[in-house]
Motif scaffolding. Structure first.
Motif, PDB file in Angstrom:
ATOM      1  N   ARG A 252     -11.686  28.299 -40.828  1.00 26.95           N
ATOM      2  CA  ARG A 252     -11.831  27.349 -39.718  1.00 26.95           C
ATOM      3  C   ARG A 252     -13.307  27.079 -39.433  1.00 26.95           C
ATOM      4  NH1 ARG A 252      -7.166  29.913 -35.769  1.00 26.95           N
ATOM      5  NH2 ARG A 252      -5.389  28.837 -36.712  1.00 26.95           N
ATOM      6  N   LEU A 253     -14.125  28.109 -39.570  1.00 25.86           N
ATOM      7  CA  LEU A 253     -15.562  27.933 -39.332  1.00 25.86           C
ATOM      8  C   LEU A 253     -16.244  27.164 -40.467  1.00 25.86           C
ATOM      9  CD1 LEU A 253     -16.505  31.477 -38.007  1.00 25.86           C
ATOM     10  CD2 LEU A 253     -16.957  29.345 -36.793  1.00 25.86           C
TER      11      LEU A 253
ATOM     12  N   PHE B 129     -10.045  35.541 -30.378  1.00 28.65           N
ATOM     13  CA  PHE B 129      -9.979  34.108 -30.047  1.00 28.65           C
ATOM     14  C   PHE B 129      -9.259  33.273 -31.108  1.00 28.65           C
ATOM     15  CE2 PHE B 129     -13.859  35.914 -28.272  1.00 28.65           C
ATOM     16  CZ  PHE B 129     -13.733  35.575 -26.935  1.00 28.65           C
ATOM     17  N   CYS B 130      -9.544  33.550 -32.380  1.00 31.54           N
ATOM     18  CA  CYS B 130      -9.098  32.637 -33.432  1.00 31.54           C
ATOM     19  C   CYS B 130      -7.690  33.010 -33.898  1.00 31.54           C
ATOM     20  CB  CYS B 130     -10.109  32.678 -34.577  1.00 31.54           C
ATOM     21  SG  CYS B 130     -10.061  31.191 -35.568  1.00 31.54           S
TER      22      CYS B 130
ATOM     23  N   PRO C  84      -5.356  28.950 -31.117  1.00 28.02           N
ATOM     24  CA  PRO C  84      -6.658  29.628 -30.967  1.00 28.02           C
ATOM     25  C   PRO C  84      -7.293  29.280 -29.628  1.00 28.02           C
ATOM     26  CG  PRO C  84      -6.801  27.821 -32.568  1.00 28.02           C
ATOM     27  CD  PRO C  84      -5.350  27.980 -32.234  1.00 28.02           C
TER      28      PRO C  84
ATOM     29  N   CYS D  39     -10.051  28.273 -28.390  1.00 26.33           N
ATOM     30  CA  CYS D  39     -11.348  27.676 -28.740  1.00 26.33           C
ATOM     31  C   CYS D  39     -12.260  27.500 -27.527  1.00 26.33           C
ATOM     32  CB  CYS D  39     -11.140  26.331 -29.417  1.00 26.33           C
ATOM     33  SG  CYS D  39     -10.287  26.452 -30.990  1.00 26.33           S
TER      34      CYS D  39
ATOM     35  N   CYS E 130     -14.144  30.597 -27.026  1.00 25.60           N
ATOM     36  CA  CYS E 130     -14.728  31.234 -28.219  1.00 25.60           C
ATOM     37  C   CYS E 130     -16.255  31.096 -28.226  1.00 25.60           C
ATOM     38  CB  CYS E 130     -14.134  30.576 -29.470  1.00 25.60           C
ATOM     39  SG  CYS E 130     -14.902  31.169 -30.991  1.00 25.60           S
TER      40      CYS E 130
ATOM     41  N   ALA F 235     -17.659  28.365 -30.596  1.00 29.67           N
ATOM     42  CA  ALA F 235     -17.080  27.018 -30.502  1.00 29.67           C
ATOM     43  C   ALA F 235     -18.111  25.924 -30.771  1.00 29.67           C
ATOM     44  CB  ALA F 235     -16.436  26.834 -29.134  1.00 29.67           C
TER      45      ALA F 235
ATOM     46  N   CYS G 103     -18.408  25.364 -34.479  1.00 25.55           N
ATOM     47  CA  CYS G 103     -17.194  25.404 -35.303  1.00 25.55           C
ATOM     48  C   CYS G 103     -16.610  24.004 -35.497  1.00 25.55           C
ATOM     49  CB  CYS G 103     -16.157  26.312 -34.630  1.00 25.55           C
ATOM     50  SG  CYS G 103     -14.610  26.365 -35.548  1.00 25.55           S
TER      51      CYS G 103
ATOM     52  N   SER H  55     -13.759  23.252 -36.491  1.00 29.55           N
ATOM     53  CA  SER H  55     -12.314  23.217 -36.204  1.00 29.55           C
ATOM     54  C   SER H  55     -12.021  23.415 -34.725  1.00 29.55           C
ATOM     55  CB  SER H  55     -11.599  24.318 -36.985  1.00 29.55           C
ATOM     56  OG  SER H  55     -11.958  24.298 -38.319  1.00 29.55           O
ATOM     57  N   MET H  56     -13.046  23.401 -33.910  1.00 26.02           N
ATOM     58  CA  MET H  56     -12.854  23.652 -32.474  1.00 26.02           C
ATOM     59  C   MET H  56     -11.811  22.687 -31.892  1.00 26.02           C
ATOM     60  SD  MET H  56     -13.974  22.863 -29.158  1.00 26.02           S
ATOM     61  CE  MET H  56     -14.246  23.812 -27.688  1.00 26.02           C
TER      62      MET H  56
HETATM   63  S1  SF4 Z   1     -13.787  27.566 -32.082  1.00 30.72           S
HETATM   64 FE1  SF4 Z   1     -13.368  27.838 -34.294  1.00 30.72          FE
HETATM   65  S2  SF4 Z   1     -13.724  30.048 -34.643  1.00 30.72           S
HETATM   66 FE2  SF4 Z   1     -13.516  29.772 -32.435  1.00 30.72          FE
HETATM   67  S3  SF4 Z   1     -11.312  30.114 -31.991  1.00 30.72           S
HETATM   68 FE3  SF4 Z   1     -11.578  27.908 -32.309  1.00 30.72          FE
HETATM   69  S4  SF4 Z   1     -11.123  27.564 -34.494  1.00 30.72           S
HETATM   70 FE4  SF4 Z   1     -11.521  29.767 -34.227  1.00 30.72          FE
END
Ligand code: SF4
Length: 240
Positions: A167-168, A208-209, A214, A216, A219, A222, A225, A227-228
């Motif tokens: 995801r990151l 968190f993930c 998740p 986000c 997090c 975030a 990221c 995928s946030m």
């Molecule tokens: S921001 Fe990215 S790393 Fe953090 S919980 Fe959401 S998807 Fe996962």
């Protein structure tokens, strides 16, 4: 910007943020397991507890094993149900217990003891190969012991860590085998930072993930990221 430069930038963000922003989910220093001082056998058993588990969960499980059972031989001959109770709250407690017993059984049958200190003297590559040969030992455990006991450069990855790293954007989506993912991370993460990287990412992954939904917005990674996800606002009710 090339993918490798992007990953390096993202890695620096992860390491810069360190554990700041993570929940208080470790035991106080006086009660936590002193991982750095564990002998090789205990480090392996700790790794059984740590795969797909937070440091807090792993510390508790490891301490339960030490408190509930007289020694590792008693663990080897105990019922899986009893062992699974020590792993309560962790992912797959029965499967973990079966693998731990299988590992201790194989060790006992081949050495008639529970002493693995000789492993450190064999050199890192031979020691890692010897561990890999045991069916109950996963890629995560070999990498964990290489990192913490054998002085090698290894980045242990488990399923929750992989989910978060994909995801990151630190791991390519098309990589699906854990050894390939680990090898790609070992090129990216400097040896001096590999333990810090492992702890930070695994805690973000577990706190968190989550697989589904998740967290986000809470997090600490975030802002960096791709995928946030922002949860949709609740629908406003129409005025009657
Ligand atoms: S921001 Fe990215 S790393 Fe953090 S919980 Fe959401 S998807 Fe996962």
């Amino acid at each position: 910007m090339s993918s490798i430069v992007n990953k390096q930038k993202l890695l620096n963000q992860v390491l810069d943020k360190g554990l700041v922003g993570l929940l208080d989910t470790t035991l106080p220093e006086t009660e936590a397991v002193d991982i750095d001082s564990l002998p090789v056998l205990e480090q392996i058993i700790y790794a059984f507890c740590r795969e797909d588990a937070s440091p807090l969960q792993a510390d508790r499980a490891f301490q339960q094993l030490q408190e509930r059972f007289f020694d590792w031989n008693e663990v080897r001959v105990s019922a899986i149900r009893e062992l699974a109770e020590a792993f309560e709250g962790l992912h797959q407690p029965y499967e973990r217990s079966e693998r731990l017993v299988a590992f201790l059984q194989e060790l006992f049958e081949t050495t008639f003891s529970y002493d693995m200190e000789l492993l450190q003297k064999k050199g890192m590559k031979i020691a890692a190969k010897q561990l890999e040969r045991q069916q109950a030992i996963t890629d995560f455990i070999v990498a964990w012991v290489t990192q913490r006991s054998l002085g090698g450069h290894a980045v242990p990855v488990d399923n929750s860590t992989v989910r978060c790293l994909k995801r990151l954007g630190l791991v390519d989506q098309e990589l699906d085998k854990l050894p390939d993912i680990r090898a790609s991370l070992e090129h990216l993460v400097p040896k001096a930072k590999n333990a810090e990287f492992t702890d930070t990412v695994s805690r973000v992954a577990l706190e968190f993930c989550h697989d589904k939904a998740p967290a986000c917005t809470a997090c600490p990674l975030a802002a960096d990221c791709p995928s946030m996800r922002i949860p949709p606002l609740p629908r406003a009710r129409k005025a009657k």
